[in-house]
Design an enzyme around this catalytic site. Structure first.
Site, PDB file in Angstrom:
ATOM      1  N   ARG A   1     -73.788 -56.348 -59.432  1.00 54.56           N
ATOM      2  CA  ARG A   1     -72.459 -56.764 -59.927  1.00 54.56           C
ATOM      3  C   ARG A   1     -72.531 -57.314 -61.353  1.00 54.56           C
ATOM      4  O   ARG A   1     -71.511 -57.628 -61.955  1.00 54.56           O
ATOM      5  CB  ARG A   1     -71.856 -57.842 -59.014  1.00 54.56           C
ATOM      6  CG  ARG A   1     -71.538 -57.355 -57.628  1.00 54.56           C
ATOM      7  CD  ARG A   1     -70.807 -58.422 -56.829  1.00 54.56           C
ATOM      8  NE  ARG A   1     -70.979 -58.193 -55.413  1.00 54.56           N
ATOM      9  CZ  ARG A   1     -70.196 -57.386 -54.674  1.00 54.56           C
ATOM     10  NH1 ARG A   1     -69.172 -56.769 -55.224  1.00 54.56           N
ATOM     11  NH2 ARG A   1     -70.430 -57.224 -53.390  1.00 54.56           N
TER      12      ARG A   1
ATOM     13  N   ASP B   1     -63.404 -44.989 -69.622  1.00 52.57           N
ATOM     14  CA  ASP B   1     -62.920 -44.039 -70.635  1.00 52.57           C
ATOM     15  C   ASP B   1     -61.400 -44.136 -70.784  1.00 52.57           C
ATOM     16  O   ASP B   1     -60.874 -44.083 -71.901  1.00 52.57           O
ATOM     17  CB  ASP B   1     -63.319 -42.609 -70.257  1.00 52.57           C
ATOM     18  CG  ASP B   1     -64.811 -42.338 -70.435  1.00 52.57           C
ATOM     19  OD1 ASP B   1     -65.493 -43.154 -71.090  1.00 52.57           O
ATOM     20  OD2 ASP B   1     -65.297 -41.320 -69.913  1.00 52.57           O
TER      21      ASP B   1
ATOM     22  N   SER C   1     -64.468 -63.863 -58.671  1.00 50.38           N
ATOM     23  CA  SER C   1     -65.777 -64.494 -58.494  1.00 50.38           C
ATOM     24  C   SER C   1     -66.578 -64.404 -59.791  1.00 50.38           C
ATOM     25  O   SER C   1     -66.270 -63.587 -60.668  1.00 50.38           O
ATOM     26  CB  SER C   1     -66.540 -63.800 -57.358  1.00 50.38           C
ATOM     27  OG  SER C   1     -66.779 -62.436 -57.680  1.00 50.38           O
TER      28      SER C   1
ATOM     29  N   HIS D   1     -62.183 -61.165 -63.045  1.00 49.41           N
ATOM     30  CA  HIS D   1     -62.802 -61.152 -61.717  1.00 49.41           C
ATOM     31  C   HIS D   1     -62.610 -62.523 -61.091  1.00 49.41           C
ATOM     32  O   HIS D   1     -62.794 -63.548 -61.770  1.00 49.41           O
ATOM     33  CB  HIS D   1     -64.311 -60.871 -61.806  1.00 49.41           C
ATOM     34  CG  HIS D   1     -64.602 -59.513 -62.367  1.00 49.41           C
ATOM     35  ND1 HIS D   1     -64.527 -58.375 -61.603  1.00 49.41           N
ATOM     36  CD2 HIS D   1     -64.910 -59.117 -63.616  1.00 49.41           C
ATOM     37  CE1 HIS D   1     -64.798 -57.333 -62.362  1.00 49.41           C
ATOM     38  NE2 HIS D   1     -65.026 -57.751 -63.592  1.00 49.41           N
TER      39      HIS D   1
ATOM     40  N   ASN E   1     -58.321 -56.170 -62.817  1.00 48.01           N
ATOM     41  CA  ASN E   1     -59.480 -56.485 -61.992  1.00 48.01           C
ATOM     42  C   ASN E   1     -59.895 -55.152 -61.364  1.00 48.01           C
ATOM     43  O   ASN E   1     -59.301 -54.719 -60.376  1.00 48.01           O
ATOM     44  CB  ASN E   1     -59.138 -57.518 -60.913  1.00 48.01           C
ATOM     45  CG  ASN E   1     -60.374 -57.891 -60.103  1.00 48.01           C
ATOM     46  OD1 ASN E   1     -61.393 -57.199 -60.150  1.00 48.01           O
ATOM     47  ND2 ASN E   1     -60.295 -58.979 -59.364  1.00 48.01           N
TER      48      ASN E   1
ATOM     49  N   HIS F   1     -68.302 -51.650 -61.489  1.00 48.43           N
ATOM     50  CA  HIS F   1     -69.750 -51.426 -61.502  1.00 48.43           C
ATOM     51  C   HIS F   1     -70.131 -49.954 -61.390  1.00 48.43           C
ATOM     52  O   HIS F   1     -71.311 -49.624 -61.382  1.00 48.43           O
ATOM     53  CB  HIS F   1     -70.390 -52.225 -60.356  1.00 48.43           C
ATOM     54  CG  HIS F   1     -69.804 -53.590 -60.195  1.00 48.43           C
ATOM     55  ND1 HIS F   1     -69.826 -54.534 -61.200  1.00 48.43           N
ATOM     56  CD2 HIS F   1     -69.119 -54.172 -59.163  1.00 48.43           C
ATOM     57  CE1 HIS F   1     -69.210 -55.629 -60.797  1.00 48.43           C
ATOM     58  NE2 HIS F   1     -68.776 -55.429 -59.566  1.00 48.43           N
TER      59      HIS F   1
ATOM     60  N   TYR G   1     -63.873 -65.138 -52.296  1.00 44.67           N
ATOM     61  CA  TYR G   1     -62.689 -64.768 -53.079  1.00 44.67           C
ATOM     62  C   TYR G   1     -61.530 -65.751 -52.958  1.00 44.67           C
ATOM     63  O   TYR G   1     -60.493 -65.551 -53.589  1.00 44.67           O
ATOM     64  CB  TYR G   1     -62.221 -63.361 -52.671  1.00 44.67           C
ATOM     65  CG  TYR G   1     -63.270 -62.307 -52.925  1.00 44.67           C
ATOM     66  CD1 TYR G   1     -63.726 -62.075 -54.219  1.00 44.67           C
ATOM     67  CD2 TYR G   1     -63.813 -61.552 -51.894  1.00 44.67           C
ATOM     68  CE1 TYR G   1     -64.698 -61.117 -54.469  1.00 44.67           C
ATOM     69  CE2 TYR G   1     -64.780 -60.592 -52.135  1.00 44.67           C
ATOM     70  CZ  TYR G   1     -65.218 -60.389 -53.425  1.00 44.67           C
ATOM     71  OH  TYR G   1     -66.174 -59.438 -53.676  1.00 44.67           O
TER      72      TYR G   1
HETATM   73  O1  CA2 Z   1     -64.681 -61.089 -58.093  1.00 42.57           O
HETATM   74  C1  CA2 Z   1     -63.930 -60.116 -58.205  1.00 42.57           C
HETATM   75  O2  CA2 Z   1     -62.743 -60.211 -58.493  1.00 42.57           O
HETATM   76  C2  CA2 Z   1     -64.466 -58.703 -57.920  1.00 42.57           C
HETATM   77  O3  CA2 Z   1     -63.879 -57.813 -58.860  1.00 42.57           O
HETATM   78  C3  CA2 Z   1     -64.024 -58.359 -56.502  1.00 42.57           C
HETATM   79  C4  CA2 Z   1     -64.595 -57.036 -56.000  1.00 42.57           C
HETATM   80  C5  CA2 Z   1     -66.105 -56.948 -56.219  1.00 42.57           C
HETATM   81  O4  CA2 Z   1     -66.564 -55.653 -55.872  1.00 42.57           O
HETATM   82  C6  CA2 Z   1     -66.482 -57.265 -57.656  1.00 42.57           C
HETATM   83  O5  CA2 Z   1     -67.889 -57.229 -57.757  1.00 42.57           O
HETATM   84  C7  CA2 Z   1     -65.972 -58.630 -58.068  1.00 42.57           C
HETATM   85  C8  CA2 Z   1     -64.346 -56.860 -54.513  1.00 42.57           C
HETATM   86  C9  CA2 Z   1     -62.938 -57.005 -54.086  1.00 42.57           C
HETATM   87  C10 CA2 Z   1     -62.909 -56.954 -52.585  1.00 42.57           C
HETATM   88  O6  CA2 Z   1     -62.095 -57.987 -52.125  1.00 42.57           O
HETATM   89  C11 CA2 Z   1     -62.140 -58.274 -50.816  1.00 42.57           C
HETATM   90  C12 CA2 Z   1     -61.322 -59.299 -50.429  1.00 42.57           C
HETATM   91  C13 CA2 Z   1     -61.313 -59.681 -49.118  1.00 42.57           C
HETATM   92  C14 CA2 Z   1     -62.117 -59.034 -48.195  1.00 42.57           C
HETATM   93  C15 CA2 Z   1     -62.937 -58.008 -48.600  1.00 42.57           C
HETATM   94  C16 CA2 Z   1     -62.946 -57.619 -49.921  1.00 42.57           C
END
Ligand code: CA2
Length: 150
Positions: free
Chosen positions: A115, A91, A106, A104, A78, A84, A27
């Site tokens: 994902r 909705d 990533s 997103h 986001n 997911h 991230y």
């Molecule tokens: O890539 C993205 O922005 C996501 O929305 C981030 C989500 C993930 O579940 C999506 O599949 C993609 C997760 C966010 C969690 O962020 C963290 C950051 C640091 C440490 C742990 C989690």
């Protein structure tokens, strides 16, 4: 008196408050605070006022989307993990009647299979993924265009 134009909402979902503290390989190193500042600065350049919110709770995100209907001009979201899983968030976004851009950090399509599908994408006007924090600036830039042609 001229009523000032409503702001746009940047809404971040669960665990994004941990950005910069863990998982920098996926991230990046930007914190949520840095990203929110980037959004305010980008908005300023586009002539948009930006309001940022983050919640770890599905219902709070849904309430924010519902409230945006009368308080905001568009939404950058986001949805994080709820992308997911959440038909309810989808909705709410489908009903809000505002332009919506999903972002997103990533590239969700290069990651685990679960994902690859986002419930939100089918109701978003545009989806940006894999551009890191810059994706928020891209999303706001596109939202500004959508608002301008509205
Ligand atoms: O890539 C993205 O922005 C996501 O929305 C981030 C989500 C993930 O579940 C999506 O599949 C993609 C997760 C966010 C969690 O962020 C963290 C950051 C640091 C440490 C742990 C989690």
């Amino acid at each position: 008196m001229v009523t000032p134009a409503a702001p746009v909402l940047v809404l971040n979902g669960p665990n994004l408050n941990l950005l910069g503290l863990r998982e920098p390989a996926i991230y990046g190193t930007d914190t949520l605070d840095t990203i929110e500042r980037l959004c305010h600065d980008t908005g300023k350049g586009l002539g948009l006022r930006v309001e940022c919110r983050q919640s770890n709770h599905e219902g709070v995100l849904i309430d924010a989307v519902q409230e945006a209907r009368t308080a905001h001009r568009g939404i950058v979201i986001n949805p994080a993990g709820y992308s997911h899983t959440s038909v309810a968030l989808r909705d709410a976004l489908a009903a809000v009647g505002l332009p919506v851009v999903e972002v997103h950090l990533s590239n969700i399509h290069r990651r685990e299979e679960f994902r690859h599908h986002s419930y939100v994408s089918g109701v978003a006007d545009a989806v940006i993924c894999g551009a890191g924090a810059h994706g928020y600036a891209l999303a706001l830039t596109h939202l500004a265009r959508l608002i301008a042609v509205d």
